[in-house]
Design a protein around this motif. Structure first.
Motif, PDB file in Angstrom:
ATOM      1  N   VAL A 147      -0.393  32.433  10.496  1.00  0.00           N
ATOM      2  CA  VAL A 147       0.463  31.868   9.444  1.00  0.00           C
ATOM      3  C   VAL A 147       1.776  32.647   9.412  1.00  0.00           C
ATOM      4  O   VAL A 147       1.802  33.836   9.747  1.00  0.00           O
ATOM      5  CB  VAL A 147      -0.221  31.904   8.046  1.00  0.00           C
ATOM      6  CG1 VAL A 147      -1.543  31.165   8.064  1.00  0.00           C
ATOM      7  CG2 VAL A 147      -0.409  33.337   7.536  1.00  0.00           C
ATOM      8  N   PRO A 148       2.872  32.004   9.020  1.00  0.00           N
ATOM      9  CA  PRO A 148       4.138  32.743   8.887  1.00  0.00           C
ATOM     10  C   PRO A 148       4.007  33.782   7.761  1.00  0.00           C
ATOM     11  O   PRO A 148       3.165  33.639   6.877  1.00  0.00           O
ATOM     12  CB  PRO A 148       5.151  31.660   8.490  1.00  0.00           C
ATOM     13  CG  PRO A 148       4.471  30.352   8.629  1.00  0.00           C
ATOM     14  CD  PRO A 148       2.996  30.589   8.665  1.00  0.00           C
ATOM     15  N   ASN A 149       4.831  34.813   7.820  1.00  0.00           N
ATOM     16  CA  ASN A 149       4.711  35.923   6.858  1.00  0.00           C
ATOM     17  C   ASN A 149       4.761  35.465   5.402  1.00  0.00           C
ATOM     18  O   ASN A 149       4.088  36.047   4.547  1.00  0.00           O
ATOM     19  CB  ASN A 149       5.811  36.970   7.111  1.00  0.00           C
ATOM     20  CG  ASN A 149       5.590  37.723   8.423  1.00  0.00           C
ATOM     21  OD1 ASN A 149       6.531  38.105   9.104  1.00  0.00           O
ATOM     22  ND2 ASN A 149       4.331  37.925   8.811  1.00  0.00           N
ATOM     23  N   ASP A 150       5.500  34.405   5.127  1.00  0.00           N
ATOM     24  CA  ASP A 150       5.601  33.986   3.723  1.00  0.00           C
ATOM     25  C   ASP A 150       4.323  33.330   3.201  1.00  0.00           C
ATOM     26  O   ASP A 150       4.205  33.064   2.019  1.00  0.00           O
ATOM     27  CB  ASP A 150       6.815  33.053   3.513  1.00  0.00           C
ATOM     28  CG  ASP A 150       6.733  31.810   4.366  1.00  0.00           C
ATOM     29  OD1 ASP A 150       6.209  30.798   3.899  1.00  0.00           O
ATOM     30  OD2 ASP A 150       7.176  31.846   5.534  1.00  0.00           O
ATOM     31  N   MET A 151       3.351  33.083   4.062  1.00  0.00           N
ATOM     32  CA  MET A 151       2.067  32.503   3.622  1.00  0.00           C
ATOM     33  C   MET A 151       0.967  33.566   3.526  1.00  0.00           C
ATOM     34  O   MET A 151      -0.193  33.238   3.272  1.00  0.00           O
ATOM     35  CB  MET A 151       1.631  31.383   4.572  1.00  0.00           C
ATOM     36  CG  MET A 151       2.575  30.194   4.631  1.00  0.00           C
ATOM     37  SD  MET A 151       2.924  29.476   3.011  1.00  0.00           S
ATOM     38  CE  MET A 151       1.364  28.645   2.662  1.00  0.00           C
ATOM     39  N   GLU A 152       1.310  34.808   3.767  1.00  0.00           N
ATOM     40  CA  GLU A 152       0.311  35.881   3.676  1.00  0.00           C
ATOM     41  C   GLU A 152       0.097  36.298   2.214  1.00  0.00           C
ATOM     42  O   GLU A 152       1.057  36.193   1.436  1.00  0.00           O
ATOM     43  CB  GLU A 152       0.776  37.105   4.463  1.00  0.00           C
ATOM     44  CG  GLU A 152       0.850  36.882   5.944  1.00  0.00           C
ATOM     45  CD  GLU A 152       1.461  38.079   6.652  1.00  0.00           C
ATOM     46  OE1 GLU A 152       1.481  39.188   6.073  1.00  0.00           O
ATOM     47  OE2 GLU A 152       1.952  37.903   7.771  1.00  0.00           O
ATOM     48  N   PRO A 153      -1.069  36.802   1.810  1.00  0.00           N
ATOM     49  CA  PRO A 153      -2.256  36.859   2.661  1.00  0.00           C
ATOM     50  C   PRO A 153      -2.937  35.497   2.728  1.00  0.00           C
ATOM     51  O   PRO A 153      -2.951  34.766   1.753  1.00  0.00           O
ATOM     52  CB  PRO A 153      -3.149  37.869   1.930  1.00  0.00           C
ATOM     53  CG  PRO A 153      -2.765  37.726   0.489  1.00  0.00           C
ATOM     54  CD  PRO A 153      -1.316  37.338   0.467  1.00  0.00           C
TER      55      PRO A 153
END
Ligand code: FES
Ligand SMILES: [Fe+2]
Length: 432
Positions: A271-277
């Motif tokens: 997932v792209p960083n903005d969807m973490e965690p």
């Protein structure tokens, strides 16, 4: 060109054959964990053996003979209980260890006879890992199910896809060490199928093959690239004995019998960083069709479907006495030679390549991985949406391009995980 005898030794998977014995030294993925949660019994045919896989109500997995030792009823129609699988014919109850726990009428008629202690059912070990159920059909002690590095990755959307392919497993595995096919079977054929003009995808200029602890790597230099690119410096993996690993996905070629193969795909999308965690509670699985019901022809629209067309086209069992191998087949030749040596060594009591027995090592088994940083640490959405290197496979995929028939709910779950809008354009970039 191989002899008929060599061809047979490469392809026969029954118990007692050299390759059958070699394959029985490894764990084979045969189902998804979620599959048994949906339905607790599954008929399985593996390396010519008819079996039934089940999960009882205590959570034990069993893999036992398809036929009940009493009078041979098909146990895939049995039902699971607190402990074990109950035969639907006369109610004998089987434990995952192979023990008979109950024989209702026998116990009524002759309670002291303990007939049940004198019958056993063939039973094999099953283990869950990475959303898959693995079976071991070999002699004890069973090795460990390898914890390949991607099984430890976080923040990814994983899906498991099965397809049944009506040909022998080994011609499929030969494809795992065949870099040049990607240029033709996938890139250029897709162009031709889509009616594109005469221009071609970048050609292979150089290929290289190397053996490592768990298989072989294959490397390539394409037009416009150099020996500094990861396709050459790292390469991709032909994983021993029956898998292709490209960095973001695994494809196991699991022998059903000499004439059929179960393709098991395990796909990881970061997932792209903005969807973490991001945490996946349940790894979805689905079955992909391989034939177009309307035309009765093989489906050609997706990457692995194109592979399937090549493999079934080689015949049920490819006739290697009729081939003409060239420079592009150097890896195939190396692999055949090595695996036949391994099979012979198994017949003499030896241990084949890459069997995992060290728990310390198995905490996380590192593999050659192009773009490891992308898979482990992810990247920003902007970076994820543009291929960051001149390497296919490292981007945020809009659509699943490997196999046809992805169910809508899996597609929707993927898009939610990735933060993509409900609908989107098709941007295919498979890893080869
Ligand atoms: S055949 Fe299974 S109990 Fe009789
Ligand atoms: Fe391919």
């Amino acid at each position: 060109m191989l002899s008929e005898d060599q061809n047979r030794r490469l392809t026969e998977v029954g118990a007692g054959t050299p390759m059958g014995e070699l394959l029985r030294r490894y764990w084979m993925p045969i189902a998804a964990v979620a599959e048994l949660d949906d339905k607790p019994t599954k008929p399985v045919r593996l390396m010519g053996e008819d079996l039934v896989l089940y999960k009882d109500r205590s959570g034990n997995y069993g893999l036992v003979d398809r036929h009940c030792p009493h009078r041979r009823a098909d146990l895939s129609y049995g039902w699971v209980e607190e402990c074990g699988l109950r035969c639907h014919y006369h109610g004998w109850l089987w434990e995952h260890t192979g023990r008979c726990l109950q024989q209702p009428f026998e116990e009524t008629a002759h309670p002291a006879a303990r007939f049940k202690d004198r019958v056993r059912i063939k039973a094999y070990a099953v283990e869950a890992k990475a959303g898959l159920l693995w079976a071991y059909l070999g002699p004890p002690p069973a090795p460990l199910v390898p914890t390949w590095e991607p099984f430890t990755w976080k923040n990814g959307f994983v899906q498991i896809v099965f397809s049944e392919i009506p040909c022998n497993w080994f011609q499929c595995q030969e494809n795992s060490i065949d870099p040049v096919h990607f240029e033709w079977l996938h890139s250029n054929w897709s162009r031709a199928l889509n009616g594109a003009g005469a221009d071609r995808s970048p050609a292979h200029l150089k290929v290289g093959f190397e053996e490592f602890e768990y298989g072989f790597t294959y490397r390539r230099v394409l037009e416009g690239q150099s020996e500094q690119d990861e396709l050459w410096t790292v390469g991709r993996c032909c994983l021993w004995p029956n898998c292709l690993f490209t960095g973001g996905h695994f494809e196991w070629r699991v022998p059903i019998d000499d004439a059929n193969m179960l393709s098991v795909g395990w796909f990881f999308d970061r997932v792209p960083n903005d969807m973490e965690p991001y945490r996946q509670d349940r790894i979805p699985y689905w079955y992909s069709p391989i034939k177009d019901a309307l035309t009765d022809r093989w489906i050609t629209s997706h990457v692995m479907n194109q592979d399937f067309v090549a493999w079934v086209g080689q015949g049920t069992v490819a006739d290697r006495t009729q081939e003409h191998l060239g420079e592009s087949d150097r890896g195939v030749i190396m692999m055949r030679k090595r695996i036949l040596e391994d099979a012979e060594s198994v017949m003499r009591g030896g241990e084949p390549k890459g069997v995992m027995r060290d728990p310390e090592k198995n905490r996380c088994v590192r593999l050659p991985i192009i773009g490891r940083d992308f898979f482990v640490n992810g990247s920003s959405r902007v970076e994820s949406e543009t291929s960051r290197q001149r390497t296919p496979g490292l981007l945020l995929r809009q659509e699943f391009s490997f196999l046809t028939g992805q169910p809508e709910e899996v597609r929707a779950a993927y898009r939610r995980a990735m933060g993509l809008p409900e609908t989107g354009v098709d941007a295919r970039s498979p890893a080869s």
